[in-house]
Enzyme design. Structure first.
Site, PDB file in Angstrom:
ATOM      1  N   TYR A 218     -37.053   5.014 -22.146  1.00  0.00           N
ATOM      2  CA  TYR A 218     -37.587   4.422 -21.109  1.00  0.00           C
ATOM      3  C   TYR A 218     -39.074   4.037 -21.042  1.00  0.00           C
ATOM      4  O   TYR A 218     -39.504   3.114 -20.283  1.00  0.00           O
ATOM      5  CB  TYR A 218     -37.298   5.319 -19.739  1.00  0.00           C
ATOM      6  CG  TYR A 218     -35.931   5.245 -19.161  1.00  0.00           C
ATOM      7  CD1 TYR A 218     -35.097   5.752 -20.093  1.00  0.00           C
ATOM      8  CD2 TYR A 218     -35.740   4.829 -17.800  1.00  0.00           C
ATOM      9  CE1 TYR A 218     -33.680   5.871 -19.569  1.00  0.00           C
ATOM     10  CE2 TYR A 218     -34.021   4.909 -17.450  1.00  0.00           C
ATOM     11  CZ  TYR A 218     -33.237   5.512 -18.185  1.00  0.00           C
ATOM     12  OH  TYR A 218     -31.877   5.436 -17.972  1.00  0.00           O
TER      13      TYR A 218
ATOM     14  N   LYS B  89     -29.441  14.391 -30.730  1.00  0.00           N
ATOM     15  CA  LYS B  89     -28.643  13.729 -31.846  1.00  0.00           C
ATOM     16  C   LYS B  89     -29.528  13.940 -33.119  1.00  0.00           C
ATOM     17  O   LYS B  89     -29.869  13.070 -33.600  1.00  0.00           O
ATOM     18  CB  LYS B  89     -28.508  12.337 -31.560  1.00  0.00           C
ATOM     19  CG  LYS B  89     -27.609  11.553 -32.387  1.00  0.00           C
ATOM     20  CD  LYS B  89     -26.182  11.750 -32.001  1.00  0.00           C
ATOM     21  CE  LYS B  89     -25.442  10.857 -33.099  1.00  0.00           C
ATOM     22  NZ  LYS B  89     -24.101  11.155 -33.389  1.00  0.00           N
TER      23      LYS B  89
ATOM     24  N   ASP C  83     -22.719  13.046 -28.580  1.00  0.00           N
ATOM     25  CA  ASP C  83     -21.197  12.443 -28.594  1.00  0.00           C
ATOM     26  C   ASP C  83     -20.145  13.729 -28.380  1.00  0.00           C
ATOM     27  O   ASP C  83     -19.285  13.699 -27.403  1.00  0.00           O
ATOM     28  CB  ASP C  83     -20.842  11.840 -29.965  1.00  0.00           C
ATOM     29  CG  ASP C  83     -21.366  12.342 -31.170  1.00  0.00           C
ATOM     30  OD1 ASP C  83     -22.213  13.604 -30.913  1.00  0.00           O
ATOM     31  OD2 ASP C  83     -21.072  12.163 -32.327  1.00  0.00           O
TER      32      ASP C  83
ATOM     33  N   ASP D 278     -29.119  10.239 -18.232  1.00  0.00           N
ATOM     34  CA  ASP D 278     -28.659   9.418 -17.624  1.00  0.00           C
ATOM     35  C   ASP D 278     -27.275   8.958 -17.768  1.00  0.00           C
ATOM     36  O   ASP D 278     -26.585   9.044 -16.641  1.00  0.00           O
ATOM     37  CB  ASP D 278     -29.480   7.946 -17.868  1.00  0.00           C
ATOM     38  CG  ASP D 278     -28.983   6.955 -16.984  1.00  0.00           C
ATOM     39  OD1 ASP D 278     -29.033   6.912 -15.613  1.00  0.00           O
ATOM     40  OD2 ASP D 278     -28.823   5.782 -17.400  1.00  0.00           O
TER      41      ASP D 278
ATOM     42  N   ASP E  34     -24.016  10.249 -15.077  1.00  0.00           N
ATOM     43  CA  ASP E  34     -22.858   9.520 -14.473  1.00  0.00           C
ATOM     44  C   ASP E  34     -21.336   9.988 -14.669  1.00  0.00           C
ATOM     45  O   ASP E  34     -20.525  10.011 -13.726  1.00  0.00           O
ATOM     46  CB  ASP E  34     -22.973   8.055 -14.868  1.00  0.00           C
ATOM     47  CG  ASP E  34     -23.872   7.147 -13.984  1.00  0.00           C
ATOM     48  OD1 ASP E  34     -24.628   7.734 -13.174  1.00  0.00           O
ATOM     49  OD2 ASP E  34     -23.579   5.998 -13.684  1.00  0.00           O
TER      50      ASP E  34
HETATM   51  C1  IPM Z   1     -30.663   6.439 -12.350  1.00  0.00           C
HETATM   52  C2  IPM Z   1     -30.721   4.992 -12.598  1.00  0.00           C
HETATM   53  C3  IPM Z   1     -32.150   4.876 -13.290  1.00  0.00           C
HETATM   54  C4  IPM Z   1     -32.316   5.457 -14.452  1.00  0.00           C
HETATM   55  C5  IPM Z   1     -32.306   3.041 -13.330  1.00  0.00           C
HETATM   56  C6  IPM Z   1     -31.988   2.311 -12.246  1.00  0.00           C
HETATM   57  C7  IPM Z   1     -33.902   3.099 -13.510  1.00  0.00           C
HETATM   58  O1  IPM Z   1     -29.780   4.533 -13.379  1.00  0.00           O
HETATM   59  O2  IPM Z   1     -31.678   6.953 -11.681  1.00  0.00           O
HETATM   60  O3  IPM Z   1     -29.962   7.177 -12.968  1.00  0.00           O
HETATM   61  O4  IPM Z   1     -31.816   4.887 -15.593  1.00  0.00           O
HETATM   62  O5  IPM Z   1     -33.032   6.382 -14.374  1.00  0.00           O
HETATM   63 MN    MN Z   2     -28.312   6.131 -13.818  1.00  0.00          MN
END
Ligand code: IPM
Ligand code: MN
Ligand code: NAD
Length: 361
Positions: free
Chosen positions: A141, A189, A221, A245, A249
């Site tokens: 990032y 990794k 993975d 990240d 999710d």
């Molecule tokens: C999160 C989001 C952010 C990230 C983006 C919007 C910059 O996906 O907070 O998970 O990747 O950190």
């Molecule tokens: Mn995210």
């Protein structure tokens, strides 16, 4: 307690879910006798639409003077054409860096009543209660060099970590594991990436200071696979920025919806509390977004940001009660089940809070 809570609603469903969280925080203030001052600020596309940069100087100043920050979400297709440093998402990265928030805690759990909501069999999901500890200020990032060549023939991003950056997030993860089930999985990794080889080395070294925490290492993975095959096998996961990240999710989906997940970003300045999900432009303005991730971010703001553990726990209990009572937003409703909108669901959470405060009284 008096606290200045800086609110950054942002884009898409951000304003809808932050206003839900603020209502719940106001109820906590009334019930427990605290004085919370809420200060609204602009960030992301909302700031750009108001003729300001995505991260206005006023917003940064407010963040630096805050006791805690509550953020909704940033990002909108209208701004996807902007250069990377002017996009709404860049404002969030700048804010995280501005407050030194290097440790991003993303808890995910199975909720009683939502066993059949996600894609997994209930017996696989049952007992899941994990936290992804995501390093938030380094890696791909922020690494340099970065960019697309002028002739667009190539592009580069850099995954870089210093020993110090790895060590400080490892300490957070080990300390958290100590307060839970004392199991830490470090995800990397290391079979391919040099950064991961250093990551594994440093996490292993730090682990010697926490002999009571069982440390294991997993390739990303394989960890992604295990997260769907056996999510309840995890306690604390520590990993670098991009892997965290993605895995968080996935953890959201596994537990029933991304809309359920809160987060706390902690470090050197005011804590930053935001749901894990984004601005969901497909839902924005319809009043149907799930506010649970934002409301639970409010709970983390109290527990982890202001040290108000009982108050944070009271919010979690209200959400538990609301889910158990059968209230559902569209993303977690069973086929054919009536779904409540964001406001109606939030009112159910507020009613649950009143019930438990009456019980307390
Ligand atoms: C999160 C989001 C952010 C990230 C983006 C919007 C910059 O996906 O907070 O998970 O990747 O950190
Ligand atoms: Mn995210
Ligand atoms: P998203 O998280 O906004 O949405 C992914 C999916 O989850 C969508 O189907 C959405 O409808 C659903 N969803 C998300 N939150 C929900 C909620 N509260 N209730 C019900 N359903 C919910 O991710 P995306 O679509 O990839 O990104 C949209 C925008 O958000 C992009 O501009 C992206 O950069 C931004 N984003 C911001 C953050 C943040 O501010 N922390 C996080 C992720 C994405």
């Amino acid at each position: 307690m008096k606290a200045r809570i800086v609110v950054m609603p942002g884009d898409g469903i951000g304003p809808e879910v932050t206003s839900a969280a603020v209502r719940v925080l106001r109820q906590v203030a009334d019930t427990f006798g605290h004085a919370f001052e809420f200060i609204d600020t602009l960030i992301g596309g909302a700031a750009i639409r108001a003729g300001q940069p995505a991260l206005p100087a006023d917003t940064v100043a407010a963040a630096k003077g805050a006791d805690a920050i509550l953020l909704g979400a940033v990002g909108h297709p209208d701004f996807d054409h902007l250069p990377p440093d002017r996009r709404p998402e860049a404002a969030l990265l700048g804010l995280r860096r501005g407050v030194g928030a290097y440790a991003n805690l993303r808890p995910a759990r199975a909720w009683a009543g939502l066993e059949s909501t996600g894609p997994l069999r209930p017996d696989v999901l049952r007992g899941t209660d994990l936290v992804v500890v995501r390093e938030l200020l380094s890696g791909l990032y922020y690494g340099r060099p970065r960019g697309i060549a002028e002739d667009r023939s190539s592009a580069v991003n850099t995954m870089a970590y210093s020993r110090e950056e790895i060590a400080r997030i490892a300490h957070v993860a080990f300390t958290l594991a100590r307060s839970r089930r004392r199991r830490l999985v470090s995800v990397d990794k290391a079979n391919v990436l040099d950064v991961s080889r250093l990551w594994r080395e440093v996490v292993t070294e730090i682990g010697r200071e926490y002999p009571d925490v069982a440390l294991t290492h997993e390739y990303v993975d394989a960890a992604a696979m295990k997260l769907v095959l056996a999510p309840s096998s995890f306690d604390v996961i520590v990993t670098e920025n991009t892997f965290g990240d993605i895995l968080s999710d996935e953890a959201g989906a596994v537990c029933g919806s991304l809309g359920l997940l809160p987060s706390a970003s902690l470090g050197y300045g005011a804590g930053l509390f935001e749901p894990v999900h984004g601005s969901a432009p497909n839902l924005a303005g319809q009043g149907i977004a799930n506010p649970i991730g934002a409301i639970l971010s409010g709970a983390m703001l109290l527990s982890d940001g202001l040290g108000l553990k009982a108050e944070g726990q009271a919010i979690v209990a209200s959400v538990e009660h609301t889910i158990a009572s059968g209230a559902r937003t569209a993303d977690i409703a069973a086929p054919g089940q009536v779904a409540l909108g964001t406001v109606a669901f939030t009112e159910r959470v507020l009613e649950a809070g009143l019930t438990s405060s009456v019980r307390r009284g």
